[in-house]
Design an enzyme around this catalytic site. Structure first.
Site, PDB file in Angstrom:
ATOM      1  N   ASN A  38      22.894  28.778  39.059  1.00 28.42           N
ATOM      2  CA  ASN A  38      23.654  27.744  39.766  1.00 28.42           C
ATOM      3  C   ASN A  38      23.181  27.597  41.203  1.00 28.42           C
ATOM      4  O   ASN A  38      23.018  26.485  41.716  1.00 28.42           O
ATOM      5  CB  ASN A  38      25.150  28.086  39.764  1.00 28.42           C
ATOM      6  CG  ASN A  38      25.771  28.027  38.389  1.00 28.42           C
ATOM      7  OD1 ASN A  38      25.215  27.456  37.460  1.00 28.42           O
ATOM      8  ND2 ASN A  38      26.937  28.637  38.253  1.00 28.42           N
ATOM      9  N   TYR A 164      32.700  39.308  41.695  1.00 32.18           N
ATOM     10  CA  TYR A 164      33.284  40.333  40.827  1.00 32.18           C
ATOM     11  C   TYR A 164      33.749  39.725  39.506  1.00 32.18           C
ATOM     12  O   TYR A 164      34.417  38.693  39.471  1.00 32.18           O
ATOM     13  CB  TYR A 164      34.464  41.008  41.525  1.00 32.18           C
ATOM     14  CG  TYR A 164      35.201  41.981  40.641  1.00 32.18           C
ATOM     15  CD1 TYR A 164      34.582  43.146  40.215  1.00 32.18           C
ATOM     16  CD2 TYR A 164      36.504  41.731  40.220  1.00 32.18           C
ATOM     17  CE1 TYR A 164      35.238  44.044  39.384  1.00 32.18           C
ATOM     18  CE2 TYR A 164      37.178  42.623  39.404  1.00 32.18           C
ATOM     19  CZ  TYR A 164      36.534  43.780  38.985  1.00 32.18           C
ATOM     20  OH  TYR A 164      37.183  44.666  38.162  1.00 32.18           O
ATOM     21  N   GLY A 244      31.881  27.614  39.038  1.00 33.36           N
ATOM     22  CA  GLY A 244      30.664  27.369  39.807  1.00 33.36           C
ATOM     23  C   GLY A 244      30.893  27.012  41.258  1.00 33.36           C
ATOM     24  O   GLY A 244      29.928  26.857  42.016  1.00 33.36           O
ATOM     25  N   ASP A 247      29.445  29.609  43.713  1.00 31.08           N
ATOM     26  CA  ASP A 247      27.987  29.554  43.768  1.00 31.08           C
ATOM     27  C   ASP A 247      27.527  28.367  44.605  1.00 31.08           C
ATOM     28  O   ASP A 247      26.569  28.471  45.384  1.00 31.08           O
ATOM     29  CB  ASP A 247      27.405  29.440  42.359  1.00 31.08           C
ATOM     30  CG  ASP A 247      27.891  30.547  41.446  1.00 31.08           C
ATOM     31  OD1 ASP A 247      28.056  31.685  41.922  1.00 31.08           O
ATOM     32  OD2 ASP A 247      28.126  30.268  40.250  1.00 31.08           O
TER      33      ASP A 247
END
Length: 306
Positions: A38, A164, A244, A247
Protein backbone atom coordinates in the site's frame (compact mmCIF):
# COMPACT_ATOMS: atom_id res chain seq x y z
CA UNK A 1 14.65 1.40 -12.75
CA UNK A 2 16.79 3.98 -11.00
CA UNK A 3 17.67 3.77 -7.31
CA UNK A 4 14.34 3.98 -5.47
CA UNK A 5 13.38 6.79 -3.17
CA UNK A 6 11.77 4.27 -0.82
CA UNK A 7 12.48 0.56 -0.49
CA UNK A 8 10.01 -1.53 1.45
CA UNK A 9 9.52 -5.23 2.08
CA UNK A 10 6.93 -7.56 3.56
CA UNK A 11 4.03 -9.74 2.50
CA UNK A 12 1.63 -8.81 -0.26
CA UNK A 13 -1.67 -10.67 -0.10
CA UNK A 14 -4.48 -11.39 -2.48
CA UNK A 15 -7.52 -9.74 -0.90
CA UNK A 16 -10.96 -11.17 -1.62
CA UNK A 17 -13.59 -8.60 -0.76
CA UNK A 18 -17.27 -9.18 -0.11
CA UNK A 19 -19.92 -6.47 0.08
CA UNK A 20 -21.82 -8.49 2.69
CA UNK A 21 -21.37 -11.36 5.16
CA UNK A 22 -19.14 -14.14 3.87
CA UNK A 23 -21.42 -16.74 5.45
CA UNK A 24 -24.25 -15.88 3.05
CA UNK A 25 -22.13 -16.20 -0.08
CA UNK A 26 -22.10 -13.76 -2.94
CA UNK A 27 -19.59 -12.13 -5.23
CA UNK A 28 -15.95 -11.68 -4.19
CA UNK A 29 -13.74 -9.10 -5.89
CA UNK A 30 -9.99 -9.64 -6.12
CA UNK A 31 -7.45 -7.06 -5.00
CA UNK A 32 -3.85 -6.77 -3.83
CA UNK A 33 -3.35 -5.90 -0.17
CA UNK A 34 -0.53 -5.60 2.32
CA UNK A 35 0.67 -2.62 4.33
CA UNK A 36 4.04 -2.31 2.62
CA UNK A 37 2.56 -2.67 -0.87
CA UNK A 38 0.00 0.00 0.00
CA UNK A 39 2.78 2.42 0.90
CA UNK A 40 4.76 1.59 -2.23
CA UNK A 41 1.73 2.17 -4.47
CA UNK A 42 0.80 5.41 -2.73
CA UNK A 43 4.31 6.78 -3.22
CA UNK A 44 4.46 5.69 -6.86
CA UNK A 45 1.17 7.46 -7.55
CA UNK A 46 2.73 10.66 -6.21
CA UNK A 47 5.63 10.34 -8.60
CA UNK A 48 8.23 8.88 -6.24
CA UNK A 49 10.34 5.85 -7.12
CA UNK A 50 9.26 2.98 -4.88
CA UNK A 51 10.40 -0.62 -4.72
CA UNK A 52 8.75 -3.55 -2.97
CA UNK A 53 10.60 -6.75 -2.04
CA UNK A 54 9.01 -9.98 -0.86
CA UNK A 55 8.10 -13.52 -1.85
CA UNK A 56 5.12 -14.55 -3.94
CA UNK A 57 4.06 -17.90 -5.37
CA UNK A 58 4.83 -18.96 -8.93
CA UNK A 59 1.15 -19.53 -9.71
CA UNK A 60 -1.52 -17.18 -11.04
CA UNK A 61 -2.06 -15.49 -7.67
CA UNK A 62 1.60 -14.57 -7.44
CA UNK A 63 1.48 -13.25 -10.98
CA UNK A 64 -1.61 -11.21 -10.12
CA UNK A 65 0.21 -9.51 -7.24
CA UNK A 66 3.18 -8.62 -9.42
CA UNK A 67 1.06 -7.37 -12.33
CA UNK A 68 -0.90 -5.08 -10.02
CA UNK A 69 2.20 -3.64 -8.39
CA UNK A 70 4.01 -3.16 -11.69
CA UNK A 71 0.92 -1.58 -13.17
CA UNK A 72 1.03 1.02 -10.43
CA UNK A 73 4.69 1.80 -11.15
CA UNK A 74 6.24 -0.11 -8.25
CA UNK A 75 9.63 -1.73 -8.89
CA UNK A 76 9.36 -5.47 -8.18
CA UNK A 77 12.76 -6.46 -9.55
CA UNK A 78 13.89 -7.84 -6.20
CA UNK A 79 10.87 -10.11 -5.68
CA UNK A 80 11.52 -13.83 -5.12
CA UNK A 81 9.17 -16.33 -6.79
CA UNK A 82 8.58 -19.26 -4.43
CA UNK A 83 7.51 -22.50 -6.10
CA UNK A 84 6.94 -24.32 -2.82
CA UNK A 85 4.53 -21.97 -1.08
CA UNK A 86 1.30 -20.19 -1.88
CA UNK A 87 0.58 -16.48 -1.84
CA UNK A 88 -1.32 -15.46 1.29
CA UNK A 89 -5.04 -14.69 1.17
CA UNK A 90 -7.13 -12.16 3.04
CA UNK A 91 -10.94 -12.30 3.12
CA UNK A 92 -12.59 -8.98 3.88
CA UNK A 93 -16.31 -8.71 4.52
CA UNK A 94 -18.42 -5.60 4.98
CA UNK A 95 -20.31 -6.99 7.97
CA UNK A 96 -22.29 -3.80 8.65
CA UNK A 97 -22.14 -0.25 7.33
CA UNK A 98 -19.77 0.59 10.17
CA UNK A 99 -17.85 -2.67 10.63
CA UNK A 100 -15.44 -4.49 8.35
CA UNK A 101 -14.14 -7.91 9.37
CA UNK A 102 -10.95 -9.55 8.10
CA UNK A 103 -9.87 -13.19 8.02
CA UNK A 104 -6.40 -14.36 6.97
CA UNK A 105 -5.14 -17.50 5.24
CA UNK A 106 -1.43 -16.73 5.39
CA UNK A 107 0.20 -19.37 7.64
CA UNK A 108 3.14 -20.91 5.79
CA UNK A 109 2.72 -18.50 2.88
CA UNK A 110 5.45 -17.48 0.45
CA UNK A 111 5.53 -14.03 2.04
CA UNK A 112 6.15 -15.44 5.50
CA UNK A 113 9.27 -17.28 4.24
CA UNK A 114 11.18 -14.00 3.72
CA UNK A 115 14.87 -14.32 4.65
CA UNK A 116 17.88 -12.08 5.14
CA UNK A 117 19.29 -13.27 1.82
CA UNK A 118 16.19 -11.99 0.03
CA UNK A 119 17.02 -8.47 1.20
CA UNK A 120 20.78 -8.30 0.71
CA UNK A 121 20.89 -7.28 -2.95
CA UNK A 122 17.95 -4.82 -2.88
CA UNK A 123 19.34 -3.09 0.20
CA UNK A 124 22.87 -2.98 -1.24
CA UNK A 125 21.48 -1.33 -4.38
CA UNK A 126 20.52 1.68 -2.27
CA UNK A 127 17.49 3.84 -1.52
CA UNK A 128 16.81 7.14 0.20
CA UNK A 129 14.55 5.58 2.85
CA UNK A 130 13.85 2.04 4.07
CA UNK A 131 10.26 1.52 5.17
CA UNK A 132 9.26 -1.42 7.33
CA UNK A 133 6.30 -2.40 9.46
CA UNK A 134 5.60 -4.39 12.59
CA UNK A 135 3.59 -6.89 10.54
CA UNK A 136 6.52 -8.58 8.82
CA UNK A 137 8.41 -9.72 11.96
CA UNK A 138 5.17 -11.27 13.24
CA UNK A 139 4.93 -13.64 10.26
CA UNK A 140 7.74 -16.10 11.03
CA UNK A 141 11.16 -16.43 12.69
CA UNK A 142 12.93 -15.93 9.35
CA UNK A 143 10.90 -12.80 8.56
CA UNK A 144 11.64 -11.51 12.06
CA UNK A 145 15.36 -12.08 11.55
CA UNK A 146 15.24 -10.38 8.15
CA UNK A 147 13.47 -7.33 9.54
CA UNK A 148 15.94 -6.94 12.40
CA UNK A 149 18.89 -7.37 10.04
CA UNK A 150 17.56 -4.77 7.62
CA UNK A 151 16.87 -2.22 10.36
CA UNK A 152 20.41 -2.58 11.72
CA UNK A 153 22.20 -2.80 8.37
CA UNK A 154 20.28 -0.28 6.27
CA UNK A 155 22.72 2.64 6.45
CA UNK A 156 19.86 4.91 5.38
CA UNK A 157 16.96 6.49 7.28
CA UNK A 158 14.48 3.86 8.49
CA UNK A 159 10.74 4.41 8.85
CA UNK A 160 8.97 1.98 11.19
CA UNK A 161 5.18 1.80 11.18
CA UNK A 162 4.14 -0.23 14.22
CA UNK A 163 1.02 -1.63 12.52
CA UNK A 164 0.15 -3.99 15.37
CA UNK A 165 -1.97 -7.00 14.38
CA UNK A 166 -3.52 -8.80 17.34
CA UNK A 167 -4.28 -11.89 15.24
CA UNK A 168 -0.59 -12.37 14.52
CA UNK A 169 0.92 -12.00 18.00
CA UNK A 170 0.31 -10.73 21.52
CA UNK A 171 1.17 -7.23 22.66
CA UNK A 172 3.95 -8.58 24.89
CA UNK A 173 5.49 -10.53 22.01
CA UNK A 174 5.22 -7.52 19.74
CA UNK A 175 6.78 -5.21 22.31
CA UNK A 176 9.78 -7.51 22.77
CA UNK A 177 10.54 -7.32 19.04
CA UNK A 178 9.38 -3.85 18.02
CA UNK A 179 10.97 -1.80 20.79
CA UNK A 180 14.51 -2.84 19.72
CA UNK A 181 13.59 -2.19 16.07
CA UNK A 182 12.40 1.31 16.92
CA UNK A 183 15.86 2.14 18.27
CA UNK A 184 17.10 2.08 14.65
CA UNK A 185 14.29 4.20 13.20
CA UNK A 186 14.45 7.81 12.06
CA UNK A 187 10.66 7.94 11.77
CA UNK A 188 8.32 5.97 14.04
CA UNK A 189 4.62 5.80 13.18
CA UNK A 190 2.01 4.52 15.63
CA UNK A 191 -1.62 4.90 16.54
CA UNK A 192 -2.14 6.31 20.01
CA UNK A 193 -2.94 2.81 21.28
CA UNK A 194 0.22 1.31 19.71
CA UNK A 195 2.86 3.71 20.96
CA UNK A 196 3.55 1.78 24.15
CA UNK A 197 4.77 -1.16 22.03
CA UNK A 198 7.86 0.80 21.02
CA UNK A 199 8.37 3.09 24.02
CA UNK A 200 7.51 6.63 25.01
CA UNK A 201 8.15 9.65 22.79
CA UNK A 202 11.06 11.01 24.81
CA UNK A 203 12.89 7.69 24.69
CA UNK A 204 12.38 7.34 20.96
CA UNK A 205 13.73 10.83 20.30
CA UNK A 206 16.75 10.18 22.54
CA UNK A 207 17.43 6.98 20.62
CA UNK A 208 17.73 8.96 17.40
CA UNK A 209 14.27 9.31 15.89
CA UNK A 210 13.75 12.55 13.97
CA UNK A 211 9.98 12.29 14.26
CA UNK A 212 7.48 10.21 16.19
CA UNK A 213 4.13 10.31 14.44
CA UNK A 214 1.01 9.51 16.44
CA UNK A 215 -2.19 8.85 14.49
CA UNK A 216 -5.31 10.08 16.27
CA UNK A 217 -8.05 9.00 13.88
CA UNK A 218 -10.74 11.63 13.46
CA UNK A 219 -8.69 13.99 15.65
CA UNK A 220 -5.85 14.08 13.10
CA UNK A 221 -2.25 13.39 14.02
CA UNK A 222 0.71 14.66 16.02
CA UNK A 223 4.38 14.76 15.11
CA UNK A 224 6.82 14.85 18.02
CA UNK A 225 10.25 16.19 17.13
CA UNK A 226 13.18 17.62 19.07
CA UNK A 227 11.81 21.08 18.21
CA UNK A 228 8.41 20.42 19.72
CA UNK A 229 5.00 18.98 18.93
CA UNK A 230 3.15 19.61 15.67
CA UNK A 231 -0.52 18.84 15.09
CA UNK A 232 -2.66 18.46 11.97
CA UNK A 233 -6.40 18.05 12.09
CA UNK A 234 -8.13 15.40 10.01
CA UNK A 235 -9.84 16.50 6.83
CA UNK A 236 -13.63 16.30 6.97
CA UNK A 237 -14.75 13.54 4.60
CA UNK A 238 -17.38 10.82 4.51
CA UNK A 239 -15.77 7.60 5.73
CA UNK A 240 -16.41 4.67 3.40
CA UNK A 241 -13.59 2.22 4.07
CA UNK A 242 -10.91 2.67 6.73
CA UNK A 243 -8.69 -0.24 5.61
CA UNK A 244 -5.34 1.10 4.42
CA UNK A 245 -5.78 4.56 5.92
CA UNK A 246 -2.76 4.22 8.19
CA UNK A 247 -0.57 3.12 5.29
CA UNK A 248 -1.75 6.10 3.25
CA UNK A 249 -0.91 8.41 6.15
CA UNK A 250 2.61 7.02 6.37
CA UNK A 251 3.12 7.31 2.61
CA UNK A 252 1.93 10.91 2.72
CA UNK A 253 4.44 11.82 5.40
CA UNK A 254 7.28 10.09 3.55
CA UNK A 255 6.28 11.85 0.33
CA UNK A 256 6.44 15.22 2.06
CA UNK A 257 9.83 14.39 3.51
CA UNK A 258 11.16 13.33 0.11
CA UNK A 259 9.90 16.61 -1.33
CA UNK A 260 11.69 18.60 1.37
CA UNK A 261 8.56 19.87 3.13
CA UNK A 262 8.75 20.97 6.75
CA UNK A 263 7.09 18.88 9.47
CA UNK A 264 3.78 20.71 9.20
CA UNK A 265 3.76 20.23 5.43
CA UNK A 266 4.54 16.55 5.80
CA UNK A 267 1.74 16.12 8.31
CA UNK A 268 -0.69 17.94 6.05
CA UNK A 269 0.11 15.60 3.19
CA UNK A 270 -0.17 12.62 5.53
CA UNK A 271 -3.68 13.48 6.72
CA UNK A 272 -4.67 14.32 3.14
CA UNK A 273 -3.75 10.85 1.92
CA UNK A 274 -5.48 9.37 4.97
CA UNK A 275 -8.63 11.26 4.01
CA UNK A 276 -8.50 9.91 0.45
CA UNK A 277 -8.08 6.40 1.83
CA UNK A 278 -11.05 6.44 4.21
CA UNK A 279 -13.39 8.16 1.75
CA UNK A 280 -12.85 5.62 -1.06
CA UNK A 281 -13.18 1.84 -1.23
CA UNK A 282 -10.12 -0.40 -1.25
CA UNK A 283 -6.74 -0.45 0.42
CA UNK A 284 -5.14 1.86 -2.16
CA UNK A 285 -7.40 2.11 -5.20
CA UNK A 286 -8.71 5.59 -4.37
CA UNK A 287 -5.38 7.18 -3.49
CA UNK A 288 -4.48 10.37 -5.39
CA UNK A 289 -2.01 11.18 -8.11
CA UNK A 290 0.16 14.21 -7.46
CA UNK A 291 -2.09 16.56 -9.43
CA UNK A 292 -5.03 15.44 -7.26
CA UNK A 293 -3.53 16.30 -3.87
CA UNK A 294 -5.52 19.53 -3.62
CA UNK A 295 -8.87 17.94 -4.55
CA UNK A 296 -10.07 17.80 -0.94
CA UNK A 297 -9.06 21.37 -0.09
CA UNK A 298 -12.17 23.34 0.86
CA UNK A 299 -14.42 20.72 -0.72
CA UNK A 300 -18.10 20.37 0.14
CA UNK A 301 -19.81 17.05 0.74
CA UNK A 302 -21.35 15.76 -2.45
CA UNK A 303 -19.61 18.34 -4.62
CA UNK A 304 -18.69 17.73 -8.26
CA UNK A 305 -15.58 18.99 -10.04
CA UNK A 306 -16.61 20.18 -13.49
Amino acid sequence: MRTPDVLTFGESLVSLRSAGPLATGGTLTTHVAGAEANVAIALARLGHRSAWVGRVSTDELGEFVLRQLRGEGVDTGGVVRDAERSTGLMFLERRTADLTRVQYRRAGSAGSALTVDDLRAPLAAGARVLHLTGITPALSPSAREATAWAAKSAGIPVCLDVNYRARLWSRDAARAVLAPLAAHASIVVASDDELDLVGDVDTLLRQGADAVLVKLGAAGARAHTRDGVHHAGALTVTAVDTVGAGDAFTAGYLSGRLDGLDVDGCLRRAVTLGAFAVSTSGDWEGLPRRDELSMLDNHETGSTIR
